[in-house]
Design a protein around this motif. Structure first.
Motif, PDB file in Angstrom:
ATOM      1  N   GLN A  53      -4.710  11.570  68.461  1.00  0.00           N
ATOM      2  CA  GLN A  53      -5.582  10.391  68.409  1.00  0.00           C
ATOM      3  C   GLN A  53      -5.868   9.971  66.967  1.00  0.00           C
ATOM      4  O   GLN A  53      -6.023   8.780  66.689  1.00  0.00           O
ATOM      5  CB  GLN A  53      -6.874  10.645  69.210  1.00  0.00           C
ATOM      6  CG  GLN A  53      -7.903  11.578  68.578  1.00  0.00           C
ATOM      7  CD  GLN A  53      -7.642  13.033  68.950  1.00  0.00           C
ATOM      8  OE1 GLN A  53      -6.508  13.423  69.219  1.00  0.00           O
ATOM      9  NE2 GLN A  53      -8.689  13.860  68.953  1.00  0.00           N
ATOM     10  N   PHE A 113      -5.161  13.347  73.239  1.00  0.00           N
ATOM     11  CA  PHE A 113      -6.320  13.735  72.440  1.00  0.00           C
ATOM     12  C   PHE A 113      -6.172  15.165  71.953  1.00  0.00           C
ATOM     13  O   PHE A 113      -7.115  15.931  71.929  1.00  0.00           O
ATOM     14  CB  PHE A 113      -7.606  13.536  73.247  1.00  0.00           C
ATOM     15  CG  PHE A 113      -8.109  12.122  73.205  1.00  0.00           C
ATOM     16  CD1 PHE A 113      -9.240  11.807  72.447  1.00  0.00           C
ATOM     17  CD2 PHE A 113      -7.445  11.105  73.866  1.00  0.00           C
ATOM     18  CE1 PHE A 113      -9.702  10.499  72.390  1.00  0.00           C
ATOM     19  CE2 PHE A 113      -7.894   9.803  73.800  1.00  0.00           C
ATOM     20  CZ  PHE A 113      -9.028   9.485  73.065  1.00  0.00           C
ATOM     21  N   THR A 114      -4.945  15.498  71.600  1.00  0.00           N
ATOM     22  CA  THR A 114      -4.686  16.851  71.122  1.00  0.00           C
ATOM     23  C   THR A 114      -4.562  16.862  69.606  1.00  0.00           C
ATOM     24  O   THR A 114      -3.996  17.785  69.031  1.00  0.00           O
ATOM     25  CB  THR A 114      -3.376  17.375  71.743  1.00  0.00           C
ATOM     26  OG1 THR A 114      -2.346  16.415  71.438  1.00  0.00           O
ATOM     27  CG2 THR A 114      -3.495  17.517  73.231  1.00  0.00           C
ATOM     28  N   GLY A 115      -5.107  15.846  68.955  1.00  0.00           N
ATOM     29  CA  GLY A 115      -4.958  15.677  67.506  1.00  0.00           C
ATOM     30  C   GLY A 115      -4.231  14.374  67.226  1.00  0.00           C
ATOM     31  O   GLY A 115      -4.415  13.734  66.174  1.00  0.00           O
ATOM     32  N   PRO A 128      -7.287   8.599  77.406  1.00  0.00           N
ATOM     33  CA  PRO A 128      -6.535   9.840  77.220  1.00  0.00           C
ATOM     34  C   PRO A 128      -5.250   9.819  78.052  1.00  0.00           C
ATOM     35  O   PRO A 128      -5.187   9.258  79.131  1.00  0.00           O
ATOM     36  CB  PRO A 128      -7.498  10.904  77.736  1.00  0.00           C
ATOM     37  CG  PRO A 128      -8.401  10.190  78.674  1.00  0.00           C
ATOM     38  CD  PRO A 128      -8.531   8.797  78.160  1.00  0.00           C
TER      39      PRO A 128
END
Ligand SMILES: Nc1ncnc2c1ncn2[C@@H]1O[C@H](COP(=O)(O)OP(=O)(O)OP(=O)(O)O)[C@@H](O)[C@H]1O
Ligand SMILES: Nc1ncnc2c1ncn2[C@@H]1O[C@H](COP(=O)(O)OP(=O)(O)OP(=O)(O)O)[C@@H](O)[C@H]1O
Ligand SMILES: Cc1ncc(C[n+]2csc(CCO)c2C)c(N)n1
Ligand SMILES: [Mg+2]
Ligand SMILES: [Mg+2]
Lengths: 283, 252, 309, 252, 283
Positions: free
Chosen positions: C117, C113-115, C138
């Protein structure tokens, strides 16, 4: 009154009772080498059931150490042995069989007077309510009425000692070891407590071993008075007190009493002087 | 009193050796996935393969840990003292200490780098940050629990604050302070390891990160052992100092 | 020489070989730069360090992160992009029967979920699926949960996680579901500089660009030496792992414009497409002026012989 | 006059004052040194952000708080239990303490990957991590406290026939209470931090996950507001503990 | 010997010395409301310079509390005042001016016998070596030779008390407050210490206030004996002891002594009885 070599068993209260407690050549040494202190050396001792024995001796001669060993708190050195009811005792087997009142009061600061008094009962598993009721009933006799809910730091020195005393009495065992229990009490409170103790003793025939520095007290209370020598402490003499019981406070004025007292005083002073002499030489 | 053999038998070394043997045998017998439990021999082998770097990392992390611990210990003792004698300071500043401890340093790598750069200081500061609090709390507790009757006695001798502090308060508090230090030494190590994640190139923390990133399970264990060893050594040293410093028997 | 620094997005490893090589070979020195390479770490935000002037240059996240950072008011410009295609893929075990995005339905799919996603969302959208059709969880740095089959699908970079899986002997048991196959491309490893530095010291920026590109070219042409240099920077690294990393990374650097236009080229049309997707997922409030966020002028100045193979 | 006096005597005043000073320094530094918001946002902006994002923050907080509290309770109880066991079995102490020290010295973050493998990505792994961290502090403090009892008092209890357990319950535990409370205090912020750090390395939910992901996406306001929420929660947690502590001061 | 109303200043040692210490209507109450204990109530007292005053009273009557107030450790309630050399004393101004020996020994467990003894000297700033030399020289007199390097837990009860005593004597101040200093000592050690104390007193003419439960001791040592009433403690009577000095131990056999002793005993017993009566009613 007569002097006896301490190998001989004294006739306690007339009947040939079996020795409740027997010490054979008991030693206790602290530390080793140069710094060794021999606190107790070769003590032989027999206490009959229901006897009231008082123990006197110069300060630092090993009385408390002896008590600690009898209570099972301190193992004697391997030399000798300690018998209870004829059976040799090892490794704290005596714990829980003896009512022991130590020299320092050792009250728990987080417990009230009442709860300090019932400590031993709680350990035995007596329900708290019942224990408290029993203790509460004793408070006036110990001059502690109204102080049930005080904490130790709110008590005077003598009051603390009385709480410790109550705690010991509530722990009812056949052998009572009392280490200077009345040291911090005024004359009347002291004689009240003595009276109380004798009553308990007469009623329940508990065996009592009693340390004191007060010769009057030692004679008034005891069937026998043991005098300990200066360190290394051993039993110097045993004196049977054959004054009739119950003993009135006025007994201290009787010539027999005074004679006894003078003799014992002389003995202790001789020992006490030895301590100082020894030490003056040592320094 | 006890022969060297007896002492050997009673020392924890034997227990550790036993544990190691059980571990090794169990791994060979049950062959669990190495992700769960690798063999000790495999871990040792991996450690040997990076020995020089391991030693260098160990030294570096040790330096950071000790420096951070020293700073935290001194600061913590000072603050604990100040809080003991200034109720106002305790009430106003101590809550901020608590607040500071609720801040996860790991989340502020960038701020640490901005403030302290890519230097040794940055790691020392993270170690310091984790250390000073338990020392403060324990010092405070220790100093406050001083027997009031002994304080009264010293007062009756006309003891001033300073004399009272050094002759009574400090010895009374020492055992409790040592407890704080023992907790703190482990935290200091954690602090320096985490601090190494903020742009460091040498150290056990760096090796740990590398191992995690490349999923090198064995290396992970190597680093864990290294950290455990360092922590145990420092703790042992502290215990040794404590025995020297606090030899008397408690008498409450 | 001008003292400058470069902040990396992670610890020293082959992913950054170009920079280490350029420094070791003296390319920065030749350009009058005294460069220090500062490694990164988890929770160490490269964008913040560059924007605050703490580090001169940064090798930061993806092309999308540049836009996110600028929207938050960080005065940054991207002057080059290292990875010319999406550097990660989704992986599933062959025996799970998952071969395409449509098969994700009802499965447990892990993603960072650091982008990252948003890439998954876009892939799902392009396959006509809704996010509710599957369970998205995640994913952390470790591939262990995937190895333990706690997830059906997980994300993996070609150069790192995939190699980790291969090193564990899972290489031929995996199916790759690549974002590029669904028309979703997110280029990564952007080279950043603050607006202020770019405006005040354009020569230094140019010198940095020249040296970096030279370094990358040299590194990819001399991979063994490049690995030696990286290993020297961080000796505790695992050499085999680094070699595999550089092999994979080479493909990413040379992909798309990397071959046609040259190393570190900025592929603006692809960025624009990616931006539209982010706006669609409300990750960005509105499309930004890409010419402010991306400044290809320095890259353009680099001699073609240096940037092309 | 009376009201004023009460106010200045209240323990709240210094806290409020120091918090105000802290805020003033914070906001003042931003204005004075022109610190850009991406380095240090104004507190107003953080609070404002926290209010616009309440749903996400509260969900994360709930997850973290659950893990922290669970691990805290588990660790405290276990730490105390182990301390009692070690006290009763000194030979065990010689083996277990060095082991515990070594285990504790390994940074929590180094275990995290292993714990994530062993206990999964859910709450269990974080609870275990927190329990380990809190448990050790409790172990060290409690063991120290339990040993503080006056030997003569222990002997008195023994003379009453009290077994080791009764001595622990009626004498040693009350004596150890201050040390236990100290450990409980140090444990509060630790439990939150360890939960958060654990979440950063792998979690389905929680403030730590939020902090990590927001950092990566340069959503720094979310990072700050998550940290703020964590701090406030720790403070409340700590406050409740202090309140209970003060209610239970009967032993002093 | 005669009884005097306690408002009247007793002629101390013949010369009209100015009162060194004066207590006017001093009160001390602990706690409030129901649980209030009035420890000391309306005490008026004048001690002349160089006087030796002994204080007796039932256990828990407020003696130690009174001492704590005189030593400056406990503020008296606002009702009365406490004057030292004519000047009223507030907020612990007396701290450091009085040698005070508390009832509990309060030895520091981390200090050896020698270092416990020199504690007060250290506080005063005497160099450690010099202080130790002075203390070491006193050890034999206190029966502690050879124990210089022992720690308190290695001592007997009486030895601890002697260390505390040494500590107090080494702190040389004009006013000495001793709270049951000889309580845990055997007869000879006790009389040795008494002798020693009298010598010090005679030599340096220090003013001494001395609490004891031993009436003999109170009479043998004191110029005056104060008897305190049961709680709430106040001064019940002051008895001037006009036995010649130096007093030989044999003085206890003299008729004057015995008469005095009987009178004082009766007084204390009356008070002590009151305590128990009160408390029996209270419960
Ligand atoms: N733990 C110990 N370590 C070393 N020496 C000790 C220890 N306990 C007691 N002693 C020594 O043993 C001797 C006897 O002590 P004990 O307490 O038995 O004396 P006591 O007869 O009870 O004296 P008192 O009447 O003063 O209480 C003393 O010299 C003391 O120093
Ligand atoms: N801090 C306190 N809080 C409450 N009550 C106290 C406190 N200190 C002393 N007292 C009470 O004051 C009374 C007098 O105590 P004090 O210690 O002065 O007696 P004492 O005359 O010295 O007795 P003893 O001869 O037994 O030592 C006692 O009833 C005690 O309970
Ligand atoms: C774009 C991108 N996002 C996440 C990762 C995975 N990853 C690698 S290290 C790390 C931090 C662990 O603490 C994470 C999550 C990646 N490789 N690339
Ligand atoms: Mg004794
Ligand atoms: Mg008293």
């Amino acid at each position: 009154m007569k002097f006896m070599p301490h190998e001989v068993m004294p006739p306690a209260a007339g009947t040939p009772a079996p020795p409740m407690l027997e010490l054979v050549n008991v030693w206790k040494r602290f530390g080793d080498g140069q710094a060794q202190t021999v606190a107790v050396s070769g003590v032989d001792l027999r206490i009959a059931k229901s006897e009231f024995v008082t123990l006197v001796g110069p300060s630092g001669c090993g009385k408390s150490t002896l008590f600690n060993m009898i209570a099972g708190l301190l193992p004697p050195d391997d030399d000798g042995s300690l018998l209870f009811g004829g059976a040799p005792q090892r490794d704290g087997q005596l714990l829980g069989k003896v009512s022991f009142m130590p020299q320092r009061d050792l009250l728990f600061p987080w417990r009230t007077v009442l709860d300090n008094a019932i400590l031993a009962l709680e350990v035995e598993g007596v329900p708290r309510k019942e224990a408290r009721d029993r203790a509460r009933a004793m408070l006036p006799e110990f001059g502690l009425a109204g102080f049930a809910d005080h904490y130790p730091h709110q008590l005077s020195g003598g009051m603390r000692q009385r709480v410790a005393l109550m705690r010991t009495f509530l722990f009812e065992r056949d052998l009572l070891l009392l280490d200077e229990p009345f040291g911090a009490l005024d004359a009347l409170t002291r004689s009240r407590m003595q009276h109380w103790l004798l009553e308990i003793w007469a009623r329940h025939r508990r065996t009592v071993l009693f340390i004191t520095h007060d010769i009057d007290e030692a004679i008034v209370l005891g069937d026998r008075v043991l005098v300990m020598t200066a360190r290394p402490g051993t039993v110097k003499s045993e004196t049977v007190v054959d004054l009739p019981r119950p003993r009135d406070p006025s007994i201290v004025l009787s010539p027999e009493f005074i004679g006894l007292k003078q003799r014992l005083l002389a003995e202790i002073e001789e020992e006490s002087r030895k301590t100082f002499a020894q030490e003056e030489r040592a320094s | 009193m006890s022969s060297p053999t007896q002492r050997m038998l009673r020392s924890p070394v034997l227990a550790f050796v036993g544990l190691a043997i059980v571990w090794e045998i169990a791994v060979h017998a049950f062959a669990p996935s190495p992700r769960y439990l690798p063999a000790l021999s495999a871990i040792a082998q991996d450690a040997w393969s990076v020995w020089p770097q391991l030693m260098r990392g160990f030294g570096r992390t040790l330096l950071e840990t000790v420096l951070g611990f020293a700073m935290g210990a001194v600061f913590g003792c000072l603050c604990g003292t100040v809080f003991t004698y200034s109720r106002w300071m305790e009430r106003s500043v101590f809550p901020l200490f608590v607040v500071s401890q609720t801040v996860p340093v790991v989340a502020f790598g960038a701020l640490i780098v901005i403030w302290f750069g890519n230097s040794l200081l940055a790691k020392v500061m993270t170690a310091f940050f984790l250390t000073f609090f338990p020392v403060t709390v324990n010092t405070l507790r220790g100093l406050k629990s001083c027997d009031p009757q002994r304080i009264a006695l010293m007062k009756s001798f006309g003891a001033g604050r300073l004399v009272m502090f050094f002759k009574l308060a400090v010895p009374s508090a020492l055992p409790q302070i040592m407890v704080g230090l023992r907790v703190a030494i482990g935290l200091s190590l954690i602090g320096s390891v985490v601090g190494e994640w903020f742009g460091e190139t040498v150290g056990l923390g760096v090796m740990l990160m590398e191992a995690m990133n490349a999923d090198l399970v064995l290396r992970l264990w190597v680093v864990m052992f290294a950290c455990g060893l360092m922590g145990a050594l420092l703790y042992g040293l502290l215990t040794f100092v404590e025995r020297r410093l606090v030899w008397w028997r408690s008498e409450s | 020489a001008e003292k400058v620094s470069l902040r990396l997005k992670w610890l020293a490893q082959a992913q950054f070989a170009g920079f280490y090589v350029a420094k070791a070979k003296g390319f920065y020195d030749q350009g009058g730069l005294d460069l220090t390479i500062n490694p990164g770490g988890p929770n160490l935000n490269v964008e913040t360090l560059v924007a605050s002037g703490n580090d001169t240059f940064g090798l930061a996240g993806g092309t999308e992160t540049v836009l996110l950072a600028r929207e938050k008011g960080l005065p940054l410009v991207c002057i080059g992009v290292t990875v010319q295609t999406t550097p990660f893929t989704y992986v599933a075990y062959k025996d799970s029967g998952i071969t395409q995005v449509k098969d994700f339905a009802g499965k447990k799919v892990a993603t960072w979920f650091t982008g990252t996603q948003y890439t998954l969302y876009s892939m799902l959208a392009s396959a006509g699926m809704k996010q509710g059709d599957l369970t998205i969880v995640p994913q952390s740095g470790s591939m262990a949960p995937f190895v333990e089959k706690q997830f059906d699908v997980a994300a993996a970079t070609y150069y790192n996680e995939l190699n980790v899986l291969k090193a564990q002997g899972l290489g031929d048991r995996l199916t790759l579901i690549k974002p590029d196959d669904y028309g979703v491309i997110v280029q990564q490893d952007t080279v950043l500089v603050s607006e202020k530095y770019r405006n005040e010291k354009p020569q230094q920026v140019q010198a940095f660009m020249n040296a970096t590109i030279k370094g990358w070219k040299y590194a990819l042409q001399n991979k063994k030496e490049a690995i030696d240099i990286v290993m020297a920077a961080s000796p505790s690294l695992n050499r085999a792992h680094q070699e595999a990393m550089l092999d994979e990374f080479e493909k990413l650097v040379k992909a798309g414009k990397g071959t046609t236009d040259g190393i570190l080229a900025i592929d603006l049309p692809t960025v624009e497409k990616m931006q539209a997707q982010l706006v669609g997922y409300k990750a960005l409030k509105a499309p930004a002026d890409l010419s402010k966020a991306y400044d290809p002028s320095f890259w353009t100045q680099v001699p073609a012989t240096d940037k092309k193979f | 006059m009376v009201a004023k006096r009460k106010l200045s005597a209240s323990p709240v005043v210094p806290v409020v004052l120091s918090v105000i000073v802290l805020l003033a320094v914070w906001e003042g530094a931003i204005l004075l040194f022109r610190i850009p918001p991406f380095v240090l946002p104004s507190l107003g902006a953080i609070v404002q952000h926290a209010f616009t994002d309440t749903g996400r923050l509260m969900a994360a907080l709930l997850a973290t708080l659950g893990e922290a509290l669970g691990g805290y309770a588990l660790g405290s109880v276990l730490g105390l239990l182990v301390a009692v066991v070690l006290l009763l079995a000194p030979p065990l102490e010689r083996v277990v303490m060095p082991l515990a020290v070594a285990v504790n010295a390994v940074p929590t973050v180094a275990y995290a990957p292993l714990f994530l493998i062993w206990f999964g990505l859910g709450a269990a792994s974080k609870i275990a991590l927190v329990a380990l961290a809190v448990g050790f502090t409790m172990l060290v403090n409690a063991l120290h406290g339990l040993k503080q009892a006056d030997l003569a008092a222990v002997n008195l209890m023994r003379s009453f026939g009290a077994g080791p357990l009764k001595i622990v319950w009626r004498l040693r535990l009350p004596v150890a209470m201050p040390s236990v409370v100290t450990a409980l205090r140090i444990g509060v912020p630790r439990s939150m931090i360890v939960a958060i750090v654990g979440e950063m390395l792998g979690a389905y939910a929680g403030l730590g996950r939020m902090i990590y992901e927001s950092t990566q996406q340069v959503d720094l306001l979310s990072v700050w507001s998550a940290v703020l929420v964590a701090s406030v929660a720790s403070m409340v947690f700590y406050g409740v503990l202090v309140w209970i502590d003060q209610k239970l001061v009967w032993w002093r």
